[in-house]
Write a protein that holds these residues in place. Structure first.
Motif, PDB file in Angstrom:
ATOM      1  N   THR A 130       0.867  -1.312   0.065  1.00  0.00           N
ATOM      2  CA  THR A 130       0.007   0.176   0.075  1.00  0.00           C
ATOM      3  C   THR A 130       0.790   1.182   0.158  1.00  0.00           C
ATOM      4  N   SER A 131       2.233   1.155   0.348  1.00  0.00           N
ATOM      5  CA  SER A 131       3.070   2.355   0.191  1.00  0.00           C
ATOM      6  C   SER A 131       4.312   1.845   0.130  1.00  0.00           C
ATOM      7  N   TYR A 143       3.176   5.430  -3.691  1.00  0.00           N
ATOM      8  CA  TYR A 143       3.554   5.709  -5.243  1.00  0.00           C
ATOM      9  C   TYR A 143       2.453   5.441  -5.954  1.00  0.00           C
ATOM     10  N   THR A 144       2.148   6.105  -7.011  1.00  0.00           N
ATOM     11  CA  THR A 144       1.288   5.955  -7.868  1.00  0.00           C
ATOM     12  C   THR A 144       1.854   6.359  -9.424  1.00  0.00           C
ATOM     13  N   ALA A 145       1.122   5.652 -10.297  1.00  0.00           N
ATOM     14  CA  ALA A 145       1.639   5.646 -11.793  1.00  0.00           C
ATOM     15  C   ALA A 145       0.694   6.303 -12.567  1.00  0.00           C
ATOM     16  N   THR A 146       1.076   7.079 -13.673  1.00  0.00           N
ATOM     17  CA  THR A 146       0.209   7.628 -14.719  1.00  0.00           C
ATOM     18  C   THR A 146      -0.278   6.381 -15.637  1.00  0.00           C
ATOM     19  N   ALA A 147      -1.132   6.585 -16.510  1.00  0.00           N
ATOM     20  CA  ALA A 147      -1.423   5.326 -17.427  1.00  0.00           C
ATOM     21  C   ALA A 147      -0.204   5.197 -18.159  1.00  0.00           C
ATOM     22  N   GLU A 148       0.566   6.347 -18.892  1.00  0.00           N
ATOM     23  CA  GLU A 148       1.647   6.120 -19.570  1.00  0.00           C
ATOM     24  C   GLU A 148       2.628   5.503 -18.702  1.00  0.00           C
TER      25      GLU A 148
END
Lengths: 284, 134
Positions: free
Chosen positions: A123-124, B44-49
């Motif tokens: 989750t992180s 962390y998160t990611a864009t579609a790209e």
């Protein structure tokens, strides 16, 4: 009785986080082709048994038992999410009967186990939730004086949650015991003719570093507190509170804990007075 | 018998510790960057790209890369990930930073791994690769 129920309810009601504790089956495992080697040492001291002395039944009426168990566990990642472990223990046991004293040294019960990760949610950067199911068998020991001569299968479930510095693991394991016979009197917990349900909760807190940085992320100290329960289908129930300490580096870890009984409802075997465990873990 | 009388106090103490832990954990998971005591945890998160790039089978060009990971909880976890990534051809100088969840590596030689191979190596190690940056 209310205390027992409260302890059991607490153990099952807790959310599940954690690092790997010494006495609680964790939801961690090595990656494929990675091997963990875990040399460990455990010592138990049991008090005067509830079984009355008997001149005709061998082992009945044990007056006190000291048991030491050095062991080595090798755990290897087989494929993604699946690992196999093999634990080889030796037993050194000093058992006092009403009329004699018996000092034994023998191979203990080899423990084979497969562990399969069934859930993972990262989750992180630090936090994770994961769960495993595991199954295995305890093999016959080298000497009937110190270990049953039967194959006893078991299965269990473990889940953990790590949130920053804090982790909790919850594990339950059911063992079908087939020893019977004389082991009704030599049982020290989980070895007798009654099946055994082991239920453990481990709470771990990263004492140092308070926060990982680029410079200090190679090692960590954890304080641990475990609630280790063992219920047998003959009605015996015992719960230990086990504080401990864990040092973890990138290639090894060192740990120890002391288990003290806080609930003892034991009528078919000698009650535990205390338990000491220490171990190392190496990653190859 | 004395030890039995101490049980309720011990249970209460353990319950308090556990509930504090649960409360701190709840705070940490609710935001993209949160604090557990002095700990910074980054989601962390990611864009579609960036997500599409992770699934690519195209070998990455040589040079340094930074992999953003979720689930790097402990020093032993770091060992798992560096061992898995270093097994890939063309990967060297793997460095794990638990404080940020970043894994830095250098890609060298004619044969370099694809993003999908790096993601699979992370997955095998038990962590999640979110994105790759230069």
């Amino acid at each position: 009785m209310r205390t027992i129920i409260a302890c059991i309810a607490l153990a099952f009601a807790l959310p599940c986080f954690a690092q790997e504790a010494l006495n609680t089956e964790s939801a961690t495992q090595p990656a494929p082709n990675t091997i963990y080697v875990k040399p460990q040492f455990r010592f138990w001291r049991f008090g005067v048994g509830a079984v009355p002395p008997s001149p005709t039944v061998p082992g009945a009426g044990t007056q006190g038992v000291s048991r030491a168990e050095p062991s080595v566990t090798v755990q290897m990642g087989l494929v993604k999410d699946l690992s196999f472990s093999l634990k080889v223990p030796m037993i050194i046991e000093d058992r006092t009967f009403p009329a004699e004293r018996n000092l034994s040294f023998a191979l203990g019960r080899v423990d084979t186990q497969f562990k399969l990760r069934v859930f993972r949610s990262d989750t992180s950067s630090l936090d994770t939730i994961r769960a495993v199911v595991y199954a295995g068998a305890l093999m016959p020991g080298g000497d009937d004086n110190v270990a049953p001569q039967t194959v006893d299968p078991y299965a269990g479930f473990s889940a953990m949650i790590i949130r920053g510095r804090i982790g909790v693991t919850q594990s339950i394991r059911y063992t079908i015991t087939t020893s019977g016979g004389s082991w009704e009197y030599k049982n020290l917990g989980g070895d007798g003719p009654a099946d055994a349900l082991k239920y453990d909760t481990a709470f771990m807190y990263r004492v140092s570093p308070a926060a990982f940085t680029a410079e200090n992320s190679g090692t960590a100290w954890y304080a641990s507190l475990e609630v280790n329960g063992l219920y047998e289908t003959n009605g015996d129930n015992e719960i230990l509170l086990s504080p401990g300490l864990l040092f973890e580096a990138q290639r090894f870890a060192a740990e120890f804990s002391i288990g003290l009984p806080v609930v003892q409802d034991v009528h078919h075997r000698s009650p535990l007075e205390f338990q000491f465990s220490a171990g190392l873990r190496f990653v190859f | 018998m004395n030890s039995f009388h101490t049980v309720p106090r011990l249970v209460r103490a353990f319950a308090i510790i556990a509930s504090v832990g649960a409360a701190l954990g709840g705070c940490a998971s609710s935001q993209s960057t949160a604090s557990t005591d002095t700990e910074q945890t980054i989601t962390y998160t990611a864009t579609a790209e960036e997500t599409a790039l992770i699934k690519s089978d195209q070998p990455l060009p040589p040079g340094p890369i930074v992999m953003y990971m979720n689930g790097l909880s402990c020093p032993l976890c770091a060992t798992n990930i560096d061992q898995q990534v270093e097994k890939l051809p063309g990967v060297s100088d793997v460095k794990v930073d638990l404080s940020t969840g970043k894994v830095k590596a250098n890609l060298i030689g004619p044969s370099t791994p694809s993003p999908r191979q790096l993601a699979n190596a992370a997955d095998a190690a038990g962590v999640t690769l979110i994105k790759i940056a230069r």
